[in-house]
Scaffold this motif. Structure first.
Motif, short mmCIF file in Angstrom:
data_model
loop_
_atom_site.label_atom_id
_atom_site.label_comp_id
_atom_site.label_asym_id
_atom_site.label_seq_id
_atom_site.Cartn_x
_atom_site.Cartn_y
_atom_site.Cartn_z
N LYS A 11 0.85 -1.20 0.00
CA LYS A 11 0.00 0.00 0.00
C LYS A 11 0.89 1.25 0.00
CE LYS A 11 -3.59 -2.77 2.07
NZ LYS A 11 -4.77 -2.86 2.92
N HIS A 93 -8.60 -3.30 -6.09
CA HIS A 93 -8.55 -3.39 -4.62
C HIS A 93 -9.67 -2.55 -4.03
CE1 HIS A 93 -7.20 -2.97 -0.50
NE2 HIS A 93 -6.42 -4.02 -0.70
N GLU A 163 -11.22 -10.61 -0.86
CA GLU A 163 -10.86 -9.82 0.32
C GLU A 163 -12.11 -9.18 0.90
OE1 GLU A 163 -6.49 -8.49 0.20
OE2 GLU A 163 -7.62 -7.04 -0.98
N ILE A 168 -10.13 -6.29 6.11
CA ILE A 168 -8.87 -5.65 5.68
C ILE A 168 -8.40 -4.67 6.75
CG2 ILE A 168 -7.82 -4.10 4.00
CD1 ILE A 168 -9.61 -5.37 1.86
N GLY A 169 -7.22 -4.94 7.28
CA GLY A 169 -6.61 -4.04 8.24
C GLY A 169 -7.31 -3.96 9.58
N GLY A 208 -7.08 -10.17 3.79
CA GLY A 208 -7.76 -9.51 4.89
C GLY A 208 -7.27 -10.06 6.21
N SER A 209 -6.32 -9.29 6.82
CA SER A 209 -5.79 -9.64 8.16
C SER A 209 -5.13 -11.02 8.21
CB SER A 209 -6.88 -9.51 9.23
OG SER A 209 -7.29 -8.16 9.35
N LEU A 228 -3.28 -12.60 -0.26
CA LEU A 228 -2.89 -11.22 -0.54
C LEU A 228 -2.78 -10.55 0.82
CD1 LEU A 228 -2.26 -8.88 -2.44
CD2 LEU A 228 -4.71 -8.56 -2.77
N GLY A 230 -1.51 -7.49 3.41
CA GLY A 230 -1.16 -6.08 3.55
C GLY A 230 -0.14 -5.88 4.65
N GLY A 231 -0.63 -5.52 5.83
CA GLY A 231 0.24 -5.15 6.94
C GLY A 231 1.36 -6.15 7.23
#
Ligand code: PGA
Length: 249
Positions: A11, A93, A163, A168-169, A208-209, A228, A230-231
């Motif tokens: 991101k 996204h 997702e 997500i997040g 997602g997480s 996929l 993120g963080g």
């Protein structure tokens, strides 16, 4: 056998100093590593592609424009992304759909543009919390699949990422049963539309997480071929155990 893929979406995080994470990640990859793609912010694509050369890590972008070139200030075309050495691009996204008003037809055009440039499109879909609570998840997913996937998908040029927006997040993830239900549904839809030869071979990612401590459970689902992330993709020390869990799934 479908290919397994662990994709990291940085991101709007990271500067040149973050490229050191690629080197660390390389040193932590298991011998049986699946495909690994890191999607850094656009200004890092060139350097990331160079840093990733001969590491087994591939590089992707987080979005592309649907046109090849022109008066689109601030936008980046798929050909420009390919020119950096990147091989993948995320399209659709939920953060792009929400913050940049992107709709299924835009996502479809972006995926087509990605293919024309030789990139693999990671096409994202997923329901909002209110859809989930209203029991509309599968309808939303069916609509997004119908609208966001172009007609000529192949297993070589397309990855689909499910997702749920509410995951997500947030640290919240669906139950394994919910993940299985959606992934099985997506699989059946793409097999129906594109035929078994294609539909059975397109990798389906969950996003997602995803974290080191929940990845192995998520990868138990037969139609989850990767994640996929993120963080937890920002630090190699977090992403590597997720990759290892996928390799061992
Ligand atoms: P997250 O993001 O892993 O930080 O929840 C996933 C994504 O948006 O792709």
């Amino acid at each position: 056998m479908r290919r397994k893929l662990a994709a990291g979406n940085w991101k709007m995080n990271g500067t040149a100093a973050s490229l050191a994470e690629l080197e660390t990640l390389k040193s932590l990859l298991p011998a049986n590593a699946p495909d690994v793609v890191i999607c850094p912010p656009a200004p890092l694509l060139f350097r990331a592609s160079e840093a990733a050369r001969d590491t087994g890590i591939q590089i992707g972008a987080q979005d592309c424009h649907m046109q090849d070139s022109g008066a689109f200030t601030g936008d980046i075309s798929a050909a420009m992304i390919a020119d950096t050495g990147a091989t993948h691009v995320i399209v659709g996204h939920s953060e792009r759909r929400a913050a940049h008003d992107e709709h299924d037809r835009d996502v479809r055009k972006k995926a087509t543009a990605a293919w024309a440039a030789g990139l693999t499109a990671i096409i994202c879909i997923g329901e909002a919390l209110e859809d989930r609570e209203a029991d509309n998840t599968l309808d939303i997913i069916a609509g997004q699949l119908a609208g966001s996937l172009p007609d000529h998908v192949s297993a070589a040029n397309t990855v689909i990422a499910y997702e749920p927006i509410w995951a997500i997040g947030t640290g919240k993830i669906p139950t394994l049963e919910q993940i299985v239900e959606v992934h099985d549904f997506v699989r059946s839809k793409i097999v129906t539309r594109f035929g078994a030869d294609t539909g059975d071979m397109i990798p389906l990612l969950y996003g997602g997480s995803v974290k080191p401590d929940n990845a192995a459970t998520i990868f138990e689902a037969a139609n989850v071929d990767g994640a996929l992330v993120g963080g937890a993709s920002l630090k190699a020390a977090d992403f590597a155990p997720i990759i290892t869990a996928l390799a061992n799934s």
